[in-house]
Scaffold this active site. Structure first.
Site, PDB file in Angstrom:
ATOM      1  CG  ASP A 138      -2.149   0.942   0.973  1.00 25.38           C
ATOM      2  OD1 ASP A 138      -2.075   1.794   0.065  1.00 25.38           O
ATOM      3  OD2 ASP A 138      -3.137   0.850   1.718  1.00 25.38           O
TER       4      ASP A 138
HETATM    5  C1  BGC Z   1      -4.985   3.273  -0.008  1.00 24.91           C
HETATM    6  C2  BGC Z   1      -5.082   2.273  -1.118  1.00 24.91           C
HETATM    7  C3  BGC Z   1      -4.890   2.961  -2.435  1.00 24.91           C
HETATM    8  C4  BGC Z   1      -3.596   3.719  -2.445  1.00 24.91           C
HETATM    9  C5  BGC Z   1      -3.338   4.476  -3.714  1.00 24.91           C
HETATM   10  C6  BGC Z   1      -3.732   4.077  -0.137  1.00 24.91           C
HETATM   11  O1  BGC Z   1      -3.601   4.966   0.869  1.00 24.91           O
HETATM   12  O2  BGC Z   1      -5.031   2.619   1.231  1.00 24.91           O
HETATM   13  O3  BGC Z   1      -6.302   1.605  -1.067  1.00 24.91           O
HETATM   14  O4  BGC Z   1      -4.938   2.022  -3.460  1.00 24.91           O
HETATM   15  O5  BGC Z   1      -3.586   4.628  -1.395  1.00 24.91           O
HETATM   16  O6  BGC Z   1      -4.169   5.562  -3.817  1.00 24.91           O
END
Ligand code: BGC
Ligand code: BGC
Length: 995
Positions: A377
């Site tokens: 993530d």
């Molecule tokens: C979120 C993800 C997301 C990523 C990119 C993160 O903070 O938890 O679900 O895909 O950001 O935007």
């Protein structure tokens, strides 16, 4: 007397802004490994401790965004056109940063001094080690792709390999995640883009219903179709990897800010919906991402620093619950062939999820046989070497411990770690091979569908996440000012609005319908009703019935609850291309000649009592919103603070219920919500006749609601969660941890398996509406349960099959000099490259080889686990009939109860099982009963016409087993009766049998 027109609320009108389109303009080349761009200074005024990319973006954008938006809308009929987005990168205010820096430093100092007697995390964590990292390429289903991948990877240099594993930095290129290309071998820069309900930061796309709405349909075909449409849109925009579906948070805590992104707090419903979505996305040749792995159940403290604590929360959980609840949907996703899995921000048993070897190497790669790659993530990676050894394959967005400082934990550091032996070369080869194999597996090497990227072609993403303009910065995250065509405004919507409308209608759950108030009649009075010569009077109440007057895309990533709610907020939200307003759709649906409509789309009622008293029917709208924790709205920092309706809606419903038609009126309540809400303060009021839980419908909100209100579609949604009478009924484990209880906040999942309906059933608590519940305008009847077994019970699956051999590569490390920046290379600031600046200090030492050789799991051996776990052991069938007067879709649910008072035959220890668990469901279309009697019914097999059909469930070994922590395998109890129940909800199970 009809109320006067003055009750009509006036709302703003907007004018349309035509998006400029110029498909012919040249797209300048984007930076690649070989790029030769000039060097730039770092961004100033930037406080990494308080980095909020959104703030950053807004700050940098020029002009008054609000003002621009107001001028750029059009209210086309009742579909409001979306404003164009404007996102630029801007630094946060220095002073604000300093204050936060001060607070953070204070926290650290206090803790260092031991002033707080807080619980601290064990220094070695509590998660067992699992090494070395299993290699990809062991499953026959991926054999061809691995063969091709190995052939390509063999030609790659060290820096080329590293380039594929590391994102180039937040906002460095067009997508939210971008990898470095290997242009020499025509391996592209991969574009990774959110998210689970549509394409984030893009124009001309579809805002699909959220996962929770999809879960509420219980319709496998629609789950697939929505995924497929989403995948097609991604391909049309040049996105290789979609960052969805979300299946974690699963929904342990009903107030969890992001549970709406997934499909509901039952692992089987969640797993089937996730797998169907993945099949849909991947059948379009786009890689899906199963996220967030694992146990990111709440927003508070999900990541280090975002909540001021220097570490993320630790979700502490036992092995059995991990397997039976939270990892289950990921197993289904791997079984469906998912290309990528995203590890989450939080820690699990005091080891960060993205460096937790038990979770990544052990469960995901060994036991579940995952052949794709694990991406972090965004900033969830917290170590360089440790995460590599624990099984992480790709770091996103490439930035290291802080946003946008150009200082990656991999990139040059991974190069160094290979050169000095800290990470074995075969681990890097495996990372890269997994990514490249996934690319082949999805057919993304087909240059017809995926044209080559610059300089060889004009492929790649055709939109920019960072601006709405046609021409924009090519590397907005750096100080480089090179511009080019970044938005080509490709319209990818096709007829996906129809799918949205169908999903939203089928995802609307009718929970109450006294005196058959619904469906309403377009002409007002129904046959035989009194006052047939007066106009039928309908009042529509509540802010949720109308648009947000500041525009449908008003707040950043939809982070405010204003006007009708059709999506939660965060990275899982998109810019609505249009939104169908419920109020306008209702007005349009009724016949003006015979119906008089009054609307008061506000939550506080006017003084004039007639507005309520003069109605025959009152439709009142209410809602509850939540979202991702980097944004907050009115004190809601992602997770909800309670399970009540928001913005005074409870009071509004009560007032409408009291006053409607002087107490003789009939009230329909429509609720848009991110998850369970407590309805207790009004649900039993006599005038509240009908209640619809419409979840989060997406862009077709009003249309899908009208489909249900007027019976064009017979409601067939069922609750994908339990609605309790009061919040405490969900149990102590359901509570969000709102205040840090230590420097590493600790959250113990002590309730184990007992979440949502499993808890209510165990404690015998009566919910308001149970999991799986939902009404129809017709009635269904079940009969003829038949359970046939395909053999005797046996405790364990067959031994793990041996897979195929993964590719092998030479293991020698190259000359460090080969990894230096090429002479004359001009770097972009903050852009992450794989090259090193100097070979100083790189001494080639002995390559670290794992001392530990963990034993492969007997539960493994195929995608999703040991293939024998998925062998059908029982076939259960039943007959379902429509015994009402209208056609309808029936959701038939199968629950299993493992034996009561069961003792492990070898150890004599008692093993506790939930009262019942969902193991399957089917949605069946049934014609109305023929005029006459049930005898006149036409029998038919599943899938044919008629009002009576057979429904069949194939029950697998895994469905009938529990995770035995001693044997580390799925075990089927062989003594005692296994209960089989078939019915319409988790508490309405007319057919019961045993095996
Ligand atoms: C979120 C993800 C997301 C990523 C990119 C993160 O903070 O938890 O679900 O895909 O950001 O935007
Ligand atoms: C990004 C999201 C990400 C979040 C994490 C935001 O600025 O837009 O994609 O999920 O940061 O904190």
């Amino acid at each position: 007397m009809p109320p006067s027109e003055s009750y009509e609320l006036r709302r703003g009108r907007y004018s349309k802004l035509d998006a400029p389109v110029d498909d012919d303009a040249d797209t300048p080349t984007r930076a690649s490994l070989d790029s030769d761009a000039s060097s730039y200074e770092d961004l100033d005024e930037f406080d990494p401790l308080n980095y909020d990319a959104g703030t950053l973006k807004q700050k940098r954008s020029t002009g008054d965004l609000r003002a621009r938006r107001k001028a750029s809308y059009k209210d086309a009929e009742f579909a409001e056109k979306a404003p164009l987005k404007k996102r630029a990168c801007a630094p946060t205010k220095l002073c604000c940063g300093l204050v936060l820096l001060f607070v953070a430093a204070t926290v650290l100092l206090l803790s260092a001094g031991g002033i707080w007697a807080w619980k601290s995390a064990p220094s070695n964590g509590q998660s067992p080690p699992w090494y070395p990292s299993p290699k990809g390429g062991t499953d026959a289903a991926w054999a061809e792709s691995y063969k091709k991948a190995a052939a390509l990877v063999k030609q790659m240099t060290l820096v080329e390999k590293v380039n594929i594993t590391t994102g180039t930095g937040w906002s460095s290129q067009m997508c939210v995640g971008n990898t470095g290309p290997v242009s020499r071998l025509k391996f592209p820069a991969l574009c990774l883009q959110d998210g689970p309900l549509g394409i984030r930061f893009a124009d001309n796309i579809t805002a699909f219903p959220a996962g929770i709405t999809v879960g509420a349909t219980w319709n496998k075909e629609l789950m697939y179709k929505r995924g497929r449409a989403h995948g097609k849109e991604a391909r049309g925009k040049g996105i290789h990897v979609l960052l969805g579906p979300a299946m974690g948070p699963l929904g342990r805590m009903p107030a969890g800010g992001r549970t709406w992104e997934g499909f509901g707090p039952d692992p089987v419903l969640q797993g089937i919906a996730a797998a169907q979505t993945i099949r849909g996305i991947q059948d379009e040749g786009v890689q899906a991402t199963a996220k967030h792995y694992l146990l990111n159940e709440q927003e508070h403290f999900r990541q280090a620093w975002e909540w001021l604590t220097p570490n993320a929360i630790s979700s502490n959980i036992d092995d059995r619950t991990t397997h039976e609840i939270y990892a289950w949907p990921f197993a289904e996703s791997v079984r469906a062939g998912v290309a990528s899995v995203m590890c989450s921000y939080n820690q699990v048993n005091n080891s960060y999820a993205c460096q937790n070897s038990k979770l990544l190497n052990g469960i995901l790669k060994d036991e579940l046989g995952f052949q794709g790659y694990i991406q972090s993530d965004w900033l969830a990676q917290r170590s360089g070497v440790a995460s590599a050894l624990a099984g992480l394959d790709m770091t996103m967005p490439g930035d290291g411990l802080k946003w946008m400082d150009g200082n990656s934990l991999w990139g040059p550091r991974l190069t160094t770690a290979i050169l000095n032996g800290s990470v074995p070369m075969d681990r890097l080869d495996d990372m890269v091979t997994r990514v490249v194999a996934a690319w082949y597996q999805l057919g993304q090497d087909d240059t017809e569908k995926w044209p080559l990227q610059p300089p060889d072609g004009d492929g790649g993403p055709n939109f920019s996440s960072w601006t709405d303009e046609e021409i924009g910065l090519l590397y907005p995250g750096s100080t480089d000012k090179t511009t080019g065509v970044v938005n080509k405004f490709v319209n990818v919507q096709e007829d996906h609005g129809d799918i949205v409308r169908r999903v939203a209608a089928e995802g609307t759950v009718l929970v109450k319908n006294e005196d058959s108030l619904l469906p309403l009649d377009r002409n007002g009075w129904k046959e035989g009703e009194e006052n047939a010569n007066m106009k039928y009077r309908v009042g529509v109440f509540g802010e949720d019935a109308r648009f947000n007057s500041d525009g449908i895309n008003d707040c950043k990533d939809r982070s405010c609850n204003k006007g009708t709610l059709a999506s939660g907020w965060g990275s899982g939200a998109v810019d609505f291309p249009y939104l169908i307003e419920p109020l306008a759709a209702i007005k349009k649906a009724f016949n003006d000649d015979s119906v008089y409509i009054t609307d008061w789309p506000e939550n506080s009622l006017p003084k004039q009592k007639e507005i309520l008293e003069d109605q025959d029917v009152c439709i009142v709208f209410a809602n509850a919103d939540a979202g991702e924790g980097y944004l907050k709205w009115e004190g809601i920092r992602g997770d909800r603070n309670d399970l009540l309706l928001q913005k005074g809606s409870d009071k509004l419903v009560q007032d409408v219920a009291k006053g409607c038609g002087k107490g003789n009126g009939k009230v329909v309540v429509v609720i848009h919500t991110v998850g369970p809400v407590i309805l207790e303060s009004w649900i039993n009021l006599p005038s509240v006749k009908a209640v619809l839980i419409a979840n989060l419908p997406g862009q077709e909100s009003g249309n899908s609601l009208v489909d249900i209100l007027f019976g064009d579609i017979n409601p067939s949604g069922h609750l994908p969660y339990t609605i309790a009478k009061k919040e405490d009924d969900y149990g102590p484990g359901s509570k969000i941890l709102y205040s840090a209880n230590g420097l590493v906040p600790q959250q113990n999942f002590t309730e184990g398996l007992y979440i949502d309906y499993r808890y209510f059933d165990k404690k015998d608590i009566t919910p308001q509406y149970e999991f799986g519940y939902g009404l129809s305008y017709t009635r269904f009847q079940l009969s003829s349960l038949l359970i046939s077994s395909h053999g005797p019970k046996s405790p364990l699956p067959a031994p793990r099959p041996s897979g195929i051999e993964p590719p092998t590569y030479p293991t020698d490390t190259p000359d460090p000099k080969s990894a230096l920046f090429p002479p004359g290379f001009r770097k972009l600031s903050k852009y992450i490259y794989p090259y090193i600046s100097s070979t100083d200090g790189i001494s080639k030492s002995e390559v670290v080889v794992s001392q530990l050789q963990s034993t492969p799991s007997q539960a493994g051996g195929g995608q999703g686990g040991n293939p024998d776990l998925y062998t059908t052991v029982l076939t259960v069938s039943a007959t379902v009939a429509n015994i009402g007067l209208v056609d309808g879709d029936c959701v038939v649910q199968l629950y299993i109860s493992l034996p009561k008072d069961y003792k492990d035959p070898e150890t004599g220890e008692a093993v506790d099982f939930p009262v019942r668990v969902l193991r399957g469901f089917e949605k069946i279309h049934l014609d109305a009963q023929q005029a006459g009697s049930a005898e006149g019914a036409k029998g038919s097999e599943q899938g044919g016409g008629g009002n009576r059909k057979m429904v069949r469930f194939q029950v697998t070994r895994k469905d009938l087993s529990y995770w035995d922590t001693r044997q580390q395998n799925w075990v089927m109890p062989t003594t005692g009766d296994i209960g089989i129940s078939v019915g319409f909800s988790s508490r309405d199970l007319p057919l019961q049998g045993t095996w």
